[in-house]
Structures are given as C-alpha cells and as structure tokens.
Scaffold this motif. Structure first.
Motif, PDB file in Angstrom:
ATOM      1  N   UNK A 170      35.598-104.754 154.225  1.00 29.74           N
ATOM      2  CA  UNK A 170      34.385-104.885 155.035  1.00 29.74           C
ATOM      3  C   UNK A 170      33.451-103.696 154.764  1.00 29.74           C
ATOM      4  N   UNK A 171      32.113-103.917 154.851  1.00 29.74           N
ATOM      5  CA  UNK A 171      31.192-102.783 154.654  1.00 29.74           C
ATOM      6  C   UNK A 171      31.515-101.591 155.564  1.00 29.74           C
ATOM      7  N   UNK A 172      32.086-101.871 156.752  1.00 30.93           N
ATOM      8  CA  UNK A 172      32.375-100.755 157.673  1.00 30.93           C
ATOM      9  C   UNK A 172      33.428 -99.803 157.104  1.00 30.93           C
ATOM     10  N   UNK A 173      34.235-100.283 156.167  1.00 33.61           N
ATOM     11  CA  UNK A 173      35.278 -99.419 155.589  1.00 33.61           C
ATOM     12  C   UNK A 173      34.858 -98.799 154.257  1.00 33.61           C
ATOM     13  N   UNK A 174      33.567 -98.987 153.902  1.00 30.70           N
ATOM     14  CA  UNK A 174      33.099 -98.445 152.619  1.00 30.70           C
ATOM     15  C   UNK A 174      33.260 -96.932 152.600  1.00 30.70           C
ATOM     16  N   UNK A 175      33.355 -96.391 151.402  1.00 29.65           N
ATOM     17  CA  UNK A 175      33.434 -94.935 151.264  1.00 29.65           C
ATOM     18  C   UNK A 175      34.760 -94.361 151.717  1.00 29.65           C
ATOM     19  N   UNK A 208      40.334-105.936 166.413  1.00 28.90           N
ATOM     20  CA  UNK A 208      40.181-106.301 165.001  1.00 28.90           C
ATOM     21  C   UNK A 208      39.017-107.278 164.924  1.00 28.90           C
ATOM     22  N   UNK A 209      37.927-106.840 164.304  1.00 25.43           N
ATOM     23  CA  UNK A 209      36.686-107.631 164.333  1.00 25.43           C
ATOM     24  C   UNK A 209      36.587-108.574 163.133  1.00 25.43           C
ATOM     25  N   UNK A 210      35.605-109.483 163.200  1.00 23.06           N
ATOM     26  CA  UNK A 210      35.296-110.419 162.115  1.00 23.06           C
ATOM     27  C   UNK A 210      36.539-111.180 161.661  1.00 23.06           C
ATOM     28  N   UNK A 211      37.327-111.629 162.633  1.00 26.39           N
ATOM     29  CA  UNK A 211      38.570-112.336 162.353  1.00 26.39           C
ATOM     30  C   UNK A 211      38.374-113.504 161.399  1.00 26.39           C
ATOM     31  N   UNK A 212      37.185-114.125 161.495  1.00 25.29           N
ATOM     32  CA  UNK A 212      36.900-115.262 160.602  1.00 25.29           C
ATOM     33  C   UNK A 212      36.949-114.862 159.138  1.00 25.29           C
ATOM     34  N   UNK A 213      36.836-113.560 158.861  1.00 30.22           N
ATOM     35  CA  UNK A 213      36.768-113.089 157.477  1.00 30.22           C
ATOM     36  C   UNK A 213      38.058-112.445 157.001  1.00 30.22           C
ATOM     37  N   UNK A 215      41.414-111.949 155.395  1.00 31.03           N
ATOM     38  CA  UNK A 215      42.236-112.701 154.440  1.00 31.03           C
ATOM     39  C   UNK A 215      43.711-112.490 154.801  1.00 31.03           C
ATOM     40  N   UNK A 216      44.534-113.425 154.437  1.00 33.61           N
ATOM     41  CA  UNK A 216      45.993-113.302 154.577  1.00 33.61           C
ATOM     42  C   UNK A 216      46.439-113.003 156.012  1.00 33.61           C
ATOM     43  N   UNK A 220      50.103-117.897 162.641  1.00 33.38           N
ATOM     44  CA  UNK A 220      50.067-118.018 164.108  1.00 33.38           C
ATOM     45  C   UNK A 220      48.904-117.208 164.697  1.00 33.38           C
ATOM     46  N   UNK A 221      48.558-116.091 164.039  1.00 37.99           N
ATOM     47  CA  UNK A 221      47.431-115.288 164.535  1.00 37.99           C
ATOM     48  C   UNK A 221      46.115-116.010 164.253  1.00 37.99           C
ATOM     49  N   UNK A 222      46.026-116.601 163.082  1.00 35.03           N
ATOM     50  CA  UNK A 222      44.825-117.388 162.741  1.00 35.03           C
ATOM     51  C   UNK A 222      44.647-118.521 163.746  1.00 35.03           C
TER      52      UNK A 222
END
Ligand SMILES: Nc1nc2c(ncn2[C@@H]2O[C@H](COP(=O)(O)OP(=O)(O)OP(=O)(O)O)[C@@H](O)[C@H]2O)c(=O)[nH]1
Ligand SMILES: [Mg+2]
Ligand SMILES: [Zn+2]
Length: 325
Positions: A170-175, A208-213, A215-216, A220-222
């Motif tokens: 995610x862009x928030x984790x960039x850098x 945990x944000x943007x759950x729709x995005x 991966x993996x 059951x969490x999905x």
C-alpha cells in the motif's frame, strides 16, 4: 459557590472545567462548549477518538465511513438517536453524506490542528450513550518518534487509540514504513511525555484497512469482511430486524474470535511478530479489526469503482467501547 459544581472535560483541550450557568466556552482554551455536550453530561460521557497511522493509510475515509454508519444505525438500534453538537460537526456530516455517498475520496489531510467534531450518540444498544469527540490529523506527523501532541491531542488521554495499518504494498507503507516502526513511534512519544506503561497499560485497536485490497487473506477472514450484515441492514427502507442486546452480544462474540485470528495472522512476518512482542513488553492490550471503508477499490481519479459499501467499519469503535467496560 461554584467550588462543588461538577466538572466536565473540555472537548478541545481536555482540561477539566467546572460547570457554571451559561457555560459557552472553555476558560482554558476558549473553545466552544456546546450546550448539549453539558446537558445531562454524566448520562453521555465523552468518548475521545484518536487515529494513528501513516499518511494515506485510510484514516480520513475510516472516520467518514464510521460517521456514516453511526448516522444510519438508527435503522437497526431500537432506542438510538444521534445529533451533531456544533455547526462544524453538522457541516462535516453533510459533507460526508454528499461526497462519500457519491464515492468521492477526500484529499490528504493538511498539517495543523484540525477542527473537532462532536456527535451525541444516545442509547446505543449494549453500551448506552456517549458523546463521540473526534479529530482527524495528517499522517505525516507519525513519521517521527516525537509525534507533535498538539496535532494529535487525544493521544495521551484517550483510553484507546485506533492504530491503522495498510495492506502489503500500500502507498502508506512506501519508503520502508512498517507496522513495528509505527508502534515504536507511538511508544516513544508516550514515554517522552512521562507515560509509565507498567503503571498504566494502554489499549490499541489495530485496524487493518483497505481489506478489499489485501492479497492472500485467509478465507474465513475474507468471508467475515464481506459478510458484514450491517451496511445492508441500515440501508433497508423498510424496518428490518433490530439489533437488540442479544444480537449485539452475538456480534461481539464473533468479533472477539476474529480479533484473535487476525492477531495470529499478523504474526506471519517479522514485522508483525516484532509488533506483537513490543506491544506485550509495554503492557499494551491489543484488539484487531479488519475493515474496508469503501467496500471496493478506488480509481486513480479518486472515485470509487463501484457503489460505496463500507465493511465492518463499526468494529474498531465497538472494540473501543467494549474495552472501556
Ligand atoms: N481500496 C480501498 N482504498 C481505500 C480505502 N480507504 C481508503 N482508501 C484509499 O486510500 C486513500 C487515502 O485515504 P485517506 O483516508 O485519505 O488516508 P489518510 O490516512 O487520511 O491520509 P493523510 O490524510 O494523508 O494522513 C483514499 O483516497 C483511497 O484511495 C478502502 O477501504 N479500500
Ligand atoms: Mg486524512
Ligand atoms: Zn478547552
């Protein structure tokens, strides 16, 4: 004469001030004190909400989606009603209804002290009444191990903080920004201000944000994320099945199981493991929520790709209420 008058907490600067007749502004900071905030104060104590997370992780959209859900909950909580307590809050809510419902994302939150918005939430099922006091902030302030408290004013006093973490890539984790680093900045800032973790444990809802995005995500969490019953229910034009005390208790039990599973899932990599260990070492109680504030992805033009359908955005707030019990 006013010596024994009950005290209230100022929603702007959090000073304890005594209630006097015609109290309209705070004697310490000059901020507006809304009459409905003071009236029957003990019946709906303030509930301060502090968000903590890297820039672009989804803090503003989460607060907006949460507000939207809290407005719509009057459809399914039998005794519940809400009210905006200041002109600013009302404008904010109008904006949220207009832009979020149309799928228009907000721009980055600017640095500086954001206005506070105050909502009276009366007779929520299970938790009763609270006055929600929230203030957004710019993610850049969390880039430092010395978070400027004037821009995150509830960090010290709010009993629970929402710590937002974005998906991998995610862009928030960039850098090279990671979740353990974010927690390190939180701990360091509090230590700097004299917080003794051994004496007064802290509580974090890890969102945990943007759950729709993500991966993996385990199946059951999905499924938990996608099967959120509340968005559909609050949008039913006809009256639907009400969320009474029993239904809320079932909802919270499920949320508890999901929190444990999310905690285990977070520990799948080194950063997650470090996060859990440093939280434990500092006496920080953790709960985990998985949300999608939009329900679907956002285009490069900042418009939602499909109709807004927030998923599980009330869970973090329910956790914060539950932990205050
Ligand atoms: N797919 C998806 N994208 C989201 C979601 N929530 C937010 N976003 C995206 O993330 C972007 C940033 O969200 P914001 O809420 O503005 O982020 P922020 O944490 O407030 O950022 P700053 O104000 O810069 O600190 C949005 O413009 C959306 O494109 C979500 O639930 N799903
Ligand atoms: Mg923002
Ligand atoms: Zn004040």
């Amino acid at each position: 004469m006013f010596l024994f008058a009950p005290k209230i907490t100022c929603p702007h600067c959090l000073a304890e001030i005594r209630i006097r007749k015609s109290l309209t502004s705070c004697r310490v900071c000059g901020g507006e004190i809304p009459p409905q905030y003071v009236y029957d104060y003990a019946q709906h104590p303030p509930f301060f909400t502090q968000v903590f997370g890297w820039s672009q992780v989804g803090k503003t959209v989460f607060l907006q989606a949460l507000t939207l859900m809290l407005i719509k909950m009057s459809n399914i909580w039998p005794q519940y009603s809400w009210a905006a307590l200041t002109d600013f809050s009302q404008c904010r809510i109008r904006e949220i209804r207009q832009y979020l419902a149309q799928g228009q994302m907000p721009g980055p939150t600017p640095r500086g002290v954001q206005d506070v918005y105050i909502m009276l939430l009366k007779n929520m099922e299970r938790w009763g009444s609270r006055t929600l006091v929230a203030r957004d902030c710019a993610g850049e302030i969390f880039d430092s191990m010395h978070v400027p408290l004037e821009e995150a004013p509830y960090l010290l006093k709010a009993p629970t903080t929402f710590m937002l973490i974005g998906p991998e890539g995610d862009p928030s984790n960039a850098g090279g920004r990671s979740m353990d680093m974010l927690l390190n900045n939180y701990i360091n800032t509090l230590l700097n201000h004299g917080v003794d973790f051994n004496r007064a444990g802290r509580r974090l809802v890890v969102v945990l944000t943007k759950g729709d995005r993500i991966m993996h995500l385990p199946a059951n969490l999905r499924q938990y994320l996608e099967d959120d019953p509340l968005w559909n229910a609050v949008n039913m034009p006809e009256s639907v099945q009400q969320m009474d005390a029993h239904a809320m208790s079932q909802y919270v039990n499920k949320m508890r199981r999901i929190s444990d599973q999310l905690g285990a899932w977070v520990a799948r990599d080194d950063s997650g493991k470090t996060f859990l260990r440093i939280a434990y070492a500092h006496n920080i109680t953790l709960r985990f929520s998985l949300i999608s504030a939009t329900g679907d992805d956002v285009g490069s033009d900042g418009l939602l790709l499909s109709r807004l359908a927030p998923r599980r955005v009330l869970d973090p707030y329910f956790w914060a209420l539950e932990m205050q019990h």
